[in-house]
Design a protein around this motif. Structure first.
Motif, PDB file in Angstrom:
ATOM      1  N   ASP A  11    -107.877 103.120  43.266  1.00  0.00           N
ATOM      2  CA  ASP A  11    -108.605 101.918  43.396  1.00  0.00           C
ATOM      3  C   ASP A  11    -108.166 100.839  41.933  1.00  0.00           C
ATOM      4  N   LEU A  15    -104.636  99.759  45.375  1.00  0.00           N
ATOM      5  CA  LEU A  15    -105.437  99.185  46.622  1.00  0.00           C
ATOM      6  C   LEU A  15    -106.125  98.103  45.788  1.00  0.00           C
ATOM      7  N   SER A  17    -109.148  96.877  45.883  1.00  0.00           N
ATOM      8  CA  SER A  17    -110.440  97.685  46.204  1.00  0.00           C
ATOM      9  C   SER A  17    -111.560  97.525  44.838  1.00  0.00           C
ATOM     10  N   LYS A  20    -114.696  95.311  45.454  1.00  0.00           N
ATOM     11  CA  LYS A  20    -115.888  95.956  46.295  1.00  0.00           C
ATOM     12  C   LYS A  20    -116.477  96.901  45.639  1.00  0.00           C
ATOM     13  N   TRP A  21    -115.940  97.640  44.748  1.00  0.00           N
ATOM     14  CA  TRP A  21    -116.579  98.831  44.037  1.00  0.00           C
ATOM     15  C   TRP A  21    -117.737  98.034  42.945  1.00  0.00           C
ATOM     16  N   MET A  77    -118.319 102.118  51.282  1.00  0.00           N
ATOM     17  CA  MET A  77    -116.912 102.485  50.999  1.00  0.00           C
ATOM     18  C   MET A  77    -116.012 102.831  52.202  1.00  0.00           C
ATOM     19  N   PHE A  80    -115.593  99.947  54.413  1.00  0.00           N
ATOM     20  CA  PHE A  80    -114.469  99.173  53.648  1.00  0.00           C
ATOM     21  C   PHE A  80    -112.971  99.863  53.742  1.00  0.00           C
ATOM     22  N   TYR A  81    -113.000 101.213  53.620  1.00  0.00           N
ATOM     23  CA  TYR A  81    -111.801 101.606  53.744  1.00  0.00           C
ATOM     24  C   TYR A  81    -111.158 101.690  54.991  1.00  0.00           C
ATOM     25  N   VAL A  85    -109.643  97.417  53.652  1.00  0.00           N
ATOM     26  CA  VAL A  85    -108.899  97.648  52.598  1.00  0.00           C
ATOM     27  C   VAL A  85    -107.373  97.373  53.110  1.00  0.00           C
ATOM     28  N   ALA A 119    -108.540 105.514  53.036  1.00  0.00           N
ATOM     29  CA  ALA A 119    -108.235 104.356  52.451  1.00  0.00           C
ATOM     30  C   ALA A 119    -106.679 103.992  52.612  1.00  0.00           C
TER      31      ALA A 119
END
Length: 216
Positions: A11, A15, A17, A20-21, A77, A80-81, A85, A119
């Motif tokens: 992450d 990616l 990402s 998002k986290w 997540m 999302f993944y 992603v 992901a």
């Protein structure tokens, strides 16, 4: 950049990402009808998910258990993944070039392994890695020790001289450097405020993988 093996965080490194986290805590609070102040937004910017969960309960007054919140975060997540992603620009081309040159690669991350596989598959880069190792497997976080990098290096049958660790987070970069690894710092918007310190610590620093096609 010469290397025999590469250890990649996921992450923020491979990616796109991390935003998002960082949004998970505020999103959960909003869904619960709890006001999200600027102070809370700033606090979430520097927290791992474990600390964020504790913060949600103890400081924000969220009336849910630790396990309930963790499951909620994981479900968000996972969605999302699975559906959204993307790899950072230039990542797939860079990994492809490394693989053609015979470089062995591993993913070392705090994210749960089932989420990691999802992901990487969605981002189209799963095939470049010989394996995945997580903080949960080694029993310590990147804040605490370099064991995750040491373990990945052993699996890659390499050594520190021939290994490069790719990371976006300052704390992880400090840990890897302190353990004697060469480190490539990868720019991520969530670490914008510490980029100068990251640059000063790393052996290599890039704002995009596309830059690395010209690095020898």
């Amino acid at each position: 950049m010469r290397l025999q093996s590469g250890i990649f965080d996921m992450d923020g490194t491979l990616l796109d990402s991390m935003p998002k986290w960082r949004s998970l805590g505020p999103s959960i609070l909003k869904d619960a009808g709890i006001e999200v102040s600027q102070e809370k937004l700033d606090a979430f910017k520097t927290m791992c998910d474990q600390k964020a969960i504790t913060y949600l309960i103890e400081e924000c007054g969220l009336d849910r258990t630790y396990d309930e919140i963790r499951a909620d975060m994981k479900a968000r997540m996972d969605h999302f993944y699975t559906h959204e992603v993307k790899a950072k620009p230039g990542v797939e081309k860079f990994l492809s070039l490394l693989k053609m040159e015979g470089v062995w690669m591993y993913v070392a991350t705090a994210t749960d392994k089932d989420l990691v596989r999802t992901a990487l598959r969605t981002a189209g880069i799963e095939q470049y890695f010989r394996g995945i190792i997580t903080s949960g497997e080694v029993g310590s976080s990147k804040h605490e020790s370099a064991e995750i990098y040491e373990a990945a290096m052993r699996r890659l049958q390499s050594n520190k001289k021939d290994t490069v660790v790719f990371e976006d987070a300052l704390y992880a970069i400090k840990t890897a450097k302190s353990a004697g690894f060469r480190v490539a710092g990868i720019y991520d918007v969530t670490s914008e405020h510490v980029q100068e310190e990251i640059k000063s610590l790393c052996d290599y620093y890039i704002t995009s993988y596309e830059e690395m096609f010209d690095i020898q």
